[in-house]
Design a protein around this motif. Structure first.
Motif, PDB file in Angstrom:
ATOM      1  N   HIS A   1      -0.792  11.468   2.359  1.00  0.00           N
ATOM      2  CA  HIS A   1       0.084  11.772   1.133  1.00  0.00           C
ATOM      3  C   HIS A   1       1.264  11.338   1.116  1.00  0.00           C
ATOM      4  N   ASP A   2       1.872  11.151   2.414  1.00  0.00           N
ATOM      5  CA  ASP A   2       3.185  10.572   2.552  1.00  0.00           C
ATOM      6  C   ASP A   2       3.258   8.919   2.574  1.00  0.00           C
ATOM      7  N   ALA A   3       1.893   8.355   3.216  1.00  0.00           N
ATOM      8  CA  ALA A   3       1.545   6.964   2.972  1.00  0.00           C
ATOM      9  C   ALA A   3       1.699   6.369   1.399  1.00  0.00           C
ATOM     10  N   VAL A   4       0.702   7.413   0.611  1.00  0.00           N
ATOM     11  CA  VAL A   4       0.478   7.117  -0.714  1.00  0.00           C
ATOM     12  C   VAL A   4       1.854   7.258  -1.426  1.00  0.00           C
ATOM     13  N   SER A   5       2.476   8.412  -1.018  1.00  0.00           N
ATOM     14  CA  SER A   5       3.983   8.398  -1.993  1.00  0.00           C
ATOM     15  C   SER A   5       4.644   7.059  -1.392  1.00  0.00           C
ATOM     16  N   LEU A   6       4.959   6.669  -0.440  1.00  0.00           N
ATOM     17  CA  LEU A   6       5.693   5.372   0.203  1.00  0.00           C
ATOM     18  C   LEU A   6       5.040   4.095  -0.554  1.00  0.00           C
ATOM     19  N   LEU A   7       3.780   4.221  -0.555  1.00  0.00           N
ATOM     20  CA  LEU A   7       3.189   2.925  -1.271  1.00  0.00           C
ATOM     21  C   LEU A   7       3.372   2.706  -2.709  1.00  0.00           C
ATOM     22  N   LEU A   8       3.457   4.043  -3.662  1.00  0.00           N
ATOM     23  CA  LEU A   8       3.652   4.026  -4.838  1.00  0.00           C
ATOM     24  C   LEU A   8       5.130   4.327  -5.357  1.00  0.00           C
ATOM     25  N   ARG A   9       5.694   4.342  -4.388  1.00  0.00           N
ATOM     26  CA  ARG A   9       7.504   4.555  -4.699  1.00  0.00           C
ATOM     27  C   ARG A   9       7.693   5.932  -5.026  1.00  0.00           C
ATOM     28  N   GLY A  10       6.986   6.805  -4.696  1.00  0.00           N
ATOM     29  CA  GLY A  10       7.341   8.451  -5.130  1.00  0.00           C
ATOM     30  C   GLY A  10       6.740   8.604  -6.167  1.00  0.00           C
ATOM     31  N   GLN A  11       5.774   7.821  -6.978  1.00  0.00           N
ATOM     32  CA  GLN A  11       5.249   8.427  -8.279  1.00  0.00           C
ATOM     33  C   GLN A  11       3.836   8.450  -8.012  1.00  0.00           C
ATOM     34  N   VAL A  12       3.571   9.701  -7.271  1.00  0.00           N
ATOM     35  CA  VAL A  12       2.149  10.181  -7.054  1.00  0.00           C
ATOM     36  C   VAL A  12       1.596  10.958  -8.323  1.00  0.00           C
ATOM     37  N   GLU A  13       1.214  10.136  -9.301  1.00  0.00           N
ATOM     38  CA  GLU A  13       0.366  10.745 -10.522  1.00  0.00           C
ATOM     39  C   GLU A  13      -0.557   9.765 -10.930  1.00  0.00           C
ATOM     40  N   LYS A  14      -1.543  10.235 -11.801  1.00  0.00           N
ATOM     41  CA  LYS A  14      -2.607   9.712 -12.052  1.00  0.00           C
ATOM     42  C   LYS A  14      -2.760   8.245 -12.560  1.00  0.00           C
ATOM     43  N   ARG A  15      -1.737   7.964 -13.470  1.00  0.00           N
ATOM     44  CA  ARG A  15      -1.552   6.531 -13.786  1.00  0.00           C
ATOM     45  C   ARG A  15      -1.138   5.723 -12.758  1.00  0.00           C
ATOM     46  N   ALA A  16      -0.195   6.068 -11.726  1.00  0.00           N
ATOM     47  CA  ALA A  16       0.360   5.209 -10.524  1.00  0.00           C
ATOM     48  C   ALA A  16      -0.574   5.242  -9.704  1.00  0.00           C
ATOM     49  N   VAL A  17      -1.442   6.028  -9.567  1.00  0.00           N
ATOM     50  CA  VAL A  17      -2.574   6.072  -8.324  1.00  0.00           C
ATOM     51  C   VAL A  17      -3.904   5.190  -9.105  1.00  0.00           C
ATOM     52  N   LEU A  18      -4.217   5.122 -10.405  1.00  0.00           N
ATOM     53  CA  LEU A  18      -5.018   4.163 -10.895  1.00  0.00           C
ATOM     54  C   LEU A  18      -4.750   2.825 -10.725  1.00  0.00           C
ATOM     55  N   GLU A  19      -3.555   2.648 -10.890  1.00  0.00           N
ATOM     56  CA  GLU A  19      -2.925   1.113 -11.082  1.00  0.00           C
ATOM     57  C   GLU A  19      -2.833   0.614  -9.357  1.00  0.00           C
TER      58      GLU A  19
ATOM     59  N   ILE B   1     -10.334  10.758  12.396  1.00  0.00           N
ATOM     60  CA  ILE B   1      -8.934  10.637  12.058  1.00  0.00           C
ATOM     61  C   ILE B   1      -8.210   9.596  12.941  1.00  0.00           C
ATOM     62  N   LEU B   2      -7.763   8.185  12.405  1.00  0.00           N
ATOM     63  CA  LEU B   2      -7.263   7.284  13.086  1.00  0.00           C
ATOM     64  C   LEU B   2      -5.940   7.373  13.159  1.00  0.00           C
ATOM     65  N   GLU B   3      -5.139   7.826  12.265  1.00  0.00           N
ATOM     66  CA  GLU B   3      -3.680   7.753  12.301  1.00  0.00           C
ATOM     67  C   GLU B   3      -2.925   8.831  11.595  1.00  0.00           C
ATOM     68  N   THR B   4      -2.026   9.453  12.255  1.00  0.00           N
ATOM     69  CA  THR B   4      -1.407  10.728  11.348  1.00  0.00           C
ATOM     70  C   THR B   4       0.314  10.396  11.392  1.00  0.00           C
ATOM     71  N   ASP B   5       0.534   9.045  10.981  1.00  0.00           N
ATOM     72  CA  ASP B   5       1.859   8.977  10.841  1.00  0.00           C
ATOM     73  C   ASP B   5       1.722   8.103   9.388  1.00  0.00           C
ATOM     74  N   GLY B   6       2.429   8.579   8.450  1.00  0.00           N
ATOM     75  CA  GLY B   6       2.513   8.032   6.898  1.00  0.00           C
ATOM     76  C   GLY B   6       3.095   6.704   6.922  1.00  0.00           C
ATOM     77  N   THR B   7       4.172   6.636   7.630  1.00  0.00           N
ATOM     78  CA  THR B   7       4.930   5.263   7.674  1.00  0.00           C
ATOM     79  C   THR B   7       4.097   4.045   8.453  1.00  0.00           C
ATOM     80  N   ALA B   8       3.412   4.403   9.350  1.00  0.00           N
ATOM     81  CA  ALA B   8       2.406   3.474   9.923  1.00  0.00           C
ATOM     82  C   ALA B   8       1.217   3.100   8.967  1.00  0.00           C
ATOM     83  N   ILE B   9       0.860   4.152   8.263  1.00  0.00           N
ATOM     84  CA  ILE B   9      -0.308   3.811   7.529  1.00  0.00           C
ATOM     85  C   ILE B   9       0.181   2.813   6.356  1.00  0.00           C
ATOM     86  N   ALA B  10       1.087   3.158   5.777  1.00  0.00           N
ATOM     87  CA  ALA B  10       1.851   2.373   4.532  1.00  0.00           C
ATOM     88  C   ALA B  10       2.088   1.125   4.943  1.00  0.00           C
ATOM     89  N   SER B  11       2.642   1.018   6.384  1.00  0.00           N
ATOM     90  CA  SER B  11       3.061  -0.332   6.779  1.00  0.00           C
ATOM     91  C   SER B  11       1.808  -1.316   6.960  1.00  0.00           C
TER      92      SER B  11
END
Length: 93
Positions: A10-28, A46-56
């Protein structure tokens, strides 16, 4: 452990989508979301548990092929190297 992995995802997705974790942003940004899921968990492991590392890893820019300079000199170097290798191999037979 599962909670930690899901929180990291969730943290990685939030970083990747710039905090807009909603249906439209996820689909885009579905390609990045799926890559983040793959970086977090692969084949049930489970390979990684650090959201920042996943997003990078997901947002890492790809290598730019336009930086490679191909000119006549590099082609001639490659040709002469190939020629030398072929002569050596034929000489070994």
């Amino acid at each position: 452990m599962l909670s930690l992995a899901l929180t990291a995802f969730h943290d990685a997705v939030s970083l990747l989508l710039r905090g807009q974790v909603e249906k439209r942003a996820v689909l885009e940004g579905l390609d990045m979301v799926l890559l983040a899921a793959d970086e977090c968990i692969d084949d049930g492991i489970i390979l990684e548990t650090d959201g920042t590392a996943i997003a990078s890893r997901v947002s890492r820019p790809k290598a730019d092929a336009s930086d490679i300079v191909i000119n006549e000199q590099t082609i001639m170097n490659a040709y002469s190297s190939l020629k030398e290798q072929m002569v050596r191999r034929i000489g070994q037979l």
